[in-house]
Design a protein around this motif. Structure first.
Motif, PDB file in Angstrom:
ATOM      1  N   ARG A 219       0.828  -1.202   0.000  1.00  0.00           N
ATOM      2  CA  ARG A 219       0.000   0.000   0.000  1.00  0.00           C
ATOM      3  C   ARG A 219       0.861   1.251   0.000  1.00  0.00           C
ATOM      4  O   ARG A 219       0.597   2.218  -0.731  1.00  0.00           O
ATOM      5  N   TRP A 222       2.429   1.655  -3.415  1.00  0.00           N
ATOM      6  CA  TRP A 222       1.415   2.092  -4.380  1.00  0.00           C
ATOM      7  C   TRP A 222       1.122   3.582  -4.223  1.00  0.00           C
ATOM      8  O   TRP A 222       1.068   4.321  -5.210  1.00  0.00           O
ATOM      9  N   LEU A 260       0.023  -5.676  -5.543  1.00  0.00           N
ATOM     10  CA  LEU A 260       0.836  -4.537  -5.961  1.00  0.00           C
ATOM     11  C   LEU A 260       1.341  -4.730  -7.386  1.00  0.00           C
ATOM     12  O   LEU A 260       1.244  -3.820  -8.219  1.00  0.00           O
ATOM     13  N   ASN A 263      -1.497  -4.425  -9.907  1.00  0.00           N
ATOM     14  CA  ASN A 263      -1.916  -3.031 -10.053  1.00  0.00           C
ATOM     15  C   ASN A 263      -0.962  -2.234 -10.929  1.00  0.00           C
ATOM     16  O   ASN A 263      -1.386  -1.434 -11.782  1.00  0.00           O
ATOM     17  N   ILE A 264       0.328  -2.436 -10.711  1.00  0.00           N
ATOM     18  CA  ILE A 264       1.325  -1.708 -11.505  1.00  0.00           C
ATOM     19  C   ILE A 264       1.238  -2.102 -12.971  1.00  0.00           C
ATOM     20  O   ILE A 264       1.232  -1.250 -13.872  1.00  0.00           O
TER      21      ILE A 264
END
Length: 322
Positions: A219, A222, A260, A263-264
């Motif tokens: 988190r 991010w 993570l 998401n990237i």
């Protein structure tokens, strides 16, 4: 059946569903509060649960290192978790959890095994600064229920470092690492919840001469990525002009490394930023799932040369070295 009879299937299933499996256990009665709290460890780290075999004491052994046990022909160090946590066992079960992670095998004495539970990664919360250094997080076992049971998730890397300090000494290995120059103005973002693991990564990156920012979970990384991307846009640049690479652990509170990475890789703002997974969860299932969410490489803890080689190779393949 032990909780890890089919490890690869288990971890693949929990990763695919975005859920974490914890083995819950008790260490006895806390000497201060007299409570019998729940503790947890990732099931995938547990090879088997056995009644403690004969333990041979070792001369001048560190505190809480009970000695060596012969488990299926393998000599394994046994760590006294109740003693380390300040608990008094309430049973005579003498149960040990034989664990495998970061290419090491060790056993932890516990008082009572309770159950295996599944929970979403978001229900694994970061331990605050006032918590014990032996914890990596607090798990809400019953999810969003207001009266959810809590389990303390142990930072096993920290425990091993404290009890068996010789096993995580990378000074000699770091001294021979090749220097690496990142593109000007860029950094490596590190996501690692274990304080001792984060320190070891930092030492390796410093030895390589690499600029980095080390954060405590996915988190935080991010959020930092989004902040750096906004800075880049204001300067007429792209996020990859600020971030050379993301290095992430897998097991982390609030946002795990799989999420993570996904998401990237699914966000066009971060196109061109490679992600390397750096984890103690070795095995084809974890590596395969990391690859499926877009990870560019997978490296096992704690091998500085493998980490350095992977970073250099990943950046070179993407023409990101000056």
């Amino acid at each position: 059946m032990s909780p890890t009879t089919n490890k690869n299937h288990s971890v693949a299933a929990q990763n695919a569903s975005g859920r974490l499996e914890l083995l819950l256990f008790r260490l006895g009665e806390a000497s201060d509060s007299k409570q019998r709290e729940l503790f947890g460890i990732n099931v995938f780290k547990v090879r088997e649960i056995v009644v403690a075999p004969h333990i041979t004491s070792i001369v001048n052994a560190p505190a809480h290192a009970l000695g060596l046990a012969n488990v299926r022909g393998q000599l394994i160090p046994v760590i006294d978790l109740p003693g380390l946590a300040g608990c008094v066992p309430q049973t005579d079960s003498k149960i040990v959890l034989v664990t495998e992670f970061a290419r090491t095998t060790q056993a932890f004495l516990v008082d009572e095994v309770v159950e295996i539970v599944q929970l979403e990664w978001r229900h694994l919360l970061a331990a605050d600064s006032s918590s014990s250094v032996l914890l990596s997080g607090i798990a809400r076992i019953d999810g969003d229920a207001p009266d959810s049971r809590l389990a303390q998730v142990l930072d096993v890397e920290q425990i091993l470092r404290d009890v068996l300090p010789g096993g995580h000494n990378n000074s000699d290995k770091n001294s021979s690492l090749a220097k690496l120059r990142l593109p000007e103005g860029t950094v490596v973002l590190v996501a690692e919840d274990s304080a001792v693991a984060r320190m070891l990564v930092e030492e390796s990156l410093k030895a390589m001469g690499v600029q980095f920012v080390a954060l405590k979970n996915g988190r935080e990384v991010w959020d930092r990525l989004i902040s750096l991307q906004a800075e880049a846009v204001a300067q007429g640049k792209r996020a990859r002009d600020k971030v050379a690479l993301v290095l992430t652990d897998l097991e982390m509170p609030e946002m795990d490394g799989f999420t993570l990475t996904r998401n990237i890789k699914q966000d066009a703002r971060f196109a061109g930023i490679p992600v390397i997974v750096y984890s103690s969860l070795t095995g084809t299932a974890s590596e395969g799932h990391a690859s499926s969410v877009g990870a560019d490489a997978y490296v096992a803890k704690f091998e500085p040369h493998e980490l350095a080689d992977s970073i250099a190779k990943t950046l070179a393949e993407r023409h990101l070295l000056p």
